[in-house]
Design a protein around this motif. Structure first.
Motif, PDB file in Angstrom:
ATOM      1  N   ASP A   1      27.781  53.574  57.604  1.00  0.00           N
ATOM      2  CA  ASP A   1      27.111  53.073  56.399  1.00  0.00           C
ATOM      3  C   ASP A   1      28.104  52.420  55.445  1.00  0.00           C
ATOM      4  O   ASP A   1      27.847  51.345  54.895  1.00  0.00           O
ATOM      5  N   MET A   2      29.244  53.087  55.246  1.00  0.00           N
ATOM      6  CA  MET A   2      30.250  52.567  54.327  1.00  0.00           C
ATOM      7  C   MET A   2      30.838  51.259  54.847  1.00  0.00           C
ATOM      8  O   MET A   2      31.057  50.318  54.071  1.00  0.00           O
ATOM      9  N   LEU A   3      31.075  51.179  56.160  1.00  0.00           N
ATOM     10  CA  LEU A   3      31.601  49.936  56.746  1.00  0.00           C
ATOM     11  C   LEU A   3      30.592  48.798  56.618  1.00  0.00           C
ATOM     12  O   LEU A   3      30.975  47.662  56.311  1.00  0.00           O
ATOM     13  N   ALA A   4      29.312  49.097  56.835  1.00  0.00           N
ATOM     14  CA  ALA A   4      28.280  48.067  56.699  1.00  0.00           C
ATOM     15  C   ALA A   4      28.205  47.573  55.256  1.00  0.00           C
ATOM     16  O   ALA A   4      28.118  46.355  55.005  1.00  0.00           O
ATOM     17  N   GLU A   5      28.272  48.502  54.318  1.00  0.00           N
ATOM     18  CA  GLU A   5      28.222  48.118  52.903  1.00  0.00           C
ATOM     19  C   GLU A   5      29.450  47.297  52.502  1.00  0.00           C
ATOM     20  O   GLU A   5      29.333  46.260  51.840  1.00  0.00           O
ATOM     21  N   LEU A   6      30.625  47.749  52.932  1.00  0.00           N
ATOM     22  CA  LEU A   6      31.847  47.010  52.612  1.00  0.00           C
ATOM     23  C   LEU A   6      31.843  45.642  53.270  1.00  0.00           C
ATOM     24  O   LEU A   6      32.232  44.643  52.650  1.00  0.00           O
ATOM     25  N   SER A   7      31.383  45.570  54.508  1.00  0.00           N
ATOM     26  CA  SER A   7      31.313  44.291  55.216  1.00  0.00           C
ATOM     27  C   SER A   7      30.392  43.321  54.470  1.00  0.00           C
ATOM     28  O   SER A   7      30.719  42.138  54.318  1.00  0.00           O
ATOM     29  N   ALA A   8      29.261  43.830  53.985  1.00  0.00           N
ATOM     30  CA  ALA A   8      28.340  42.981  53.217  1.00  0.00           C
ATOM     31  C   ALA A   8      29.001  42.483  51.931  1.00  0.00           C
ATOM     32  O   ALA A   8      28.876  41.296  51.569  1.00  0.00           O
ATOM     33  N   HIS A   9      29.747  43.344  51.240  1.00  0.00           N
ATOM     34  CA  HIS A   9      30.447  42.930  50.022  1.00  0.00           C
ATOM     35  C   HIS A   9      31.498  41.865  50.330  1.00  0.00           C
ATOM     36  O   HIS A   9      31.655  40.892  49.585  1.00  0.00           O
ATOM     37  N   LEU A  10      32.214  42.066  51.423  1.00  0.00           N
ATOM     38  CA  LEU A  10      33.246  41.093  51.804  1.00  0.00           C
ATOM     39  C   LEU A  10      32.628  39.755  52.201  1.00  0.00           C
ATOM     40  O   LEU A  10      33.170  38.696  51.869  1.00  0.00           O
ATOM     41  N   GLU A  11      31.490  39.786  52.899  1.00  0.00           N
ATOM     42  CA  GLU A  11      30.797  38.547  53.268  1.00  0.00           C
ATOM     43  C   GLU A  11      30.282  37.830  52.030  1.00  0.00           C
ATOM     44  O   GLU A  11      30.375  36.599  51.935  1.00  0.00           O
ATOM     45  N   ASP A  12      29.726  38.595  51.081  1.00  0.00           N
ATOM     46  CA  ASP A  12      29.250  37.993  49.832  1.00  0.00           C
ATOM     47  C   ASP A  12      30.401  37.356  49.064  1.00  0.00           C
ATOM     48  O   ASP A  12      30.261  36.254  48.509  1.00  0.00           O
ATOM     49  N   ALA A  13      31.538  38.023  49.041  1.00  0.00           N
ATOM     50  CA  ALA A  13      32.712  37.481  48.352  1.00  0.00           C
ATOM     51  C   ALA A  13      33.189  36.208  49.038  1.00  0.00           C
ATOM     52  O   ALA A  13      33.525  35.219  48.365  1.00  0.00           O
ATOM     53  N   ALA A  14      33.213  36.201  50.363  1.00  0.00           N
ATOM     54  CA  ALA A  14      33.651  35.016  51.103  1.00  0.00           C
ATOM     55  C   ALA A  14      32.689  33.850  50.855  1.00  0.00           C
ATOM     56  O   ALA A  14      33.125  32.702  50.695  1.00  0.00           O
ATOM     57  N   ALA A  15      31.384  34.152  50.808  1.00  0.00           N
ATOM     58  CA  ALA A  15      30.393  33.106  50.545  1.00  0.00           C
ATOM     59  C   ALA A  15      30.556  32.530  49.141  1.00  0.00           C
ATOM     60  O   ALA A  15      30.264  31.349  48.904  1.00  0.00           O
ATOM     61  N   ALA A  16      31.042  33.339  48.220  1.00  0.00           N
ATOM     62  CA  ALA A  16      31.261  32.886  46.842  1.00  0.00           C
ATOM     63  C   ALA A  16      32.645  32.258  46.670  1.00  0.00           C
ATOM     64  O   ALA A  16      33.025  31.900  45.553  1.00  0.00           O
ATOM     65  N   GLY A  17      33.408  32.174  47.763  1.00  0.00           N
ATOM     66  CA  GLY A  17      34.734  31.564  47.696  1.00  0.00           C
ATOM     67  C   GLY A  17      35.816  32.499  47.192  1.00  0.00           C
ATOM     68  O   GLY A  17      36.893  32.044  46.800  1.00  0.00           O
ATOM     69  N   ARG A  18      35.561  33.790  47.202  1.00  0.00           N
ATOM     70  CA  ARG A  18      36.547  34.767  46.750  1.00  0.00           C
ATOM     71  C   ARG A  18      37.241  35.395  47.953  1.00  0.00           C
ATOM     72  O   ARG A  18      36.685  35.506  49.036  1.00  0.00           O
ATOM     73  N   ALA A  19      38.444  35.840  47.739  1.00  0.00           N
ATOM     74  CA  ALA A  19      39.244  36.462  48.799  1.00  0.00           C
ATOM     75  C   ALA A  19      38.858  37.936  48.944  1.00  0.00           C
ATOM     76  O   ALA A  19      38.369  38.549  47.989  1.00  0.00           O
ATOM     77  N   PRO A  20      39.105  38.517  50.129  1.00  0.00           N
ATOM     78  CA  PRO A  20      38.840  39.953  50.308  1.00  0.00           C
ATOM     79  C   PRO A  20      39.576  40.818  49.289  1.00  0.00           C
ATOM     80  O   PRO A  20      39.074  41.862  48.877  1.00  0.00           O
ATOM     81  N   ARG A  21      40.739  40.377  48.862  1.00  0.00           N
ATOM     82  CA  ARG A  21      41.522  41.108  47.866  1.00  0.00           C
ATOM     83  C   ARG A  21      40.732  41.295  46.568  1.00  0.00           C
ATOM     84  O   ARG A  21      40.914  42.279  45.860  1.00  0.00           O
ATOM     85  N   ASP A  22      39.861  40.340  46.255  1.00  0.00           N
ATOM     86  CA  ASP A  22      39.048  40.449  45.045  1.00  0.00           C
ATOM     87  C   ASP A  22      38.057  41.616  45.123  1.00  0.00           C
ATOM     88  O   ASP A  22      37.625  42.137  44.105  1.00  0.00           O
TER      89      ASP A  22
END
Length: 188
Positions: free
Chosen positions: A26-47
């Motif tokens: 569950d945590m990996l799925a949630e984090l993956s979704a956050h990282l994908e949303d950040a990438a779609a917004a042009g932000r780096a995973p570090r953000d």
């Protein structure tokens, strides 16, 4: 750092901390979704995770398992572990009463203290590792205490008392497994 690397570090951290497989997924799925949303917004995973991925994973694991429930679980399981050791001692000695020497008492106290410290520090239960560390520290403490204080019994523990010690931990574990199966709150 790539998304895959961040997810691998977090998975490793959470598994080390004893987070159960369903919660890790569950945590990996949630984090993956956050990282994908950040990438779609042009932000780096570090953000999303910051500069220290391990610290991020640790904080998230501890947030998923706050201190109070971890302490409650430890308060239930440590007497169970001691009761198990006592029952094993009764079985080996084929005795209805076990003498408690200063060394044996020091071992149980060290076992309890180190196990609780390791588990609270790690964030969740991983009893095998905590007990292993505690035993490695407890044995020298036992030997030193026996050498300094002698081996005269301080008191005796009856078989019935040893059998009662595991009961709170057994009840707690049954309740936890029921919550996990139902997917309710407190399911780790």
């Amino acid at each position: 750092m790539t998304t895959e690397r961040i997810l691998a570090i977090c998975r490793s951290n959470w598994e080390y901390r004893g987070v159960d497989d369903a919660a890790v997924q569950d945590m990996l799925a949630e984090l993956s979704a956050h990282l994908e949303d950040a990438a779609a917004a042009g932000r780096a995973p570090r953000d999303v995770v910051g500069d220290d991925v391990k610290a991020f994973a640790t904080a998230w694991a501890q947030a998923r398992s706050p201190l109070r429930p971890r302490l409650l679980r430890m308060a239930m399981l440590v007497p169970s572990a001691i009761g198990g050791l006592l029952l094993f001692s009764h079985l080996i000695g084929w005795s209805g009463s076990i003498p408690v020497t200063p060394g044996r008492l020091a071992f149980w106290l060290t076992l309890s203290t180190v196990t609780v410290a390791v588990e609270v520090r790690r964030g969740t239960m991983g009893m095998r590792n905590g007990l292993l560390v505690a035993a490695c520290i407890g044995l020298p403490v036992t030997i030193l205490t026996e050498w300094l204080a002698g081996d005269e019994p301080l008191f005796h523990v009856a078989l019935w008392a040893s059998a009662l010690l595991p009961l709170p931990g057994i009840a707690y574990e049954i309740a936890r497994r029921t919550r996990v199966q139902k997917g309710g709150p407190g399911a780790e």
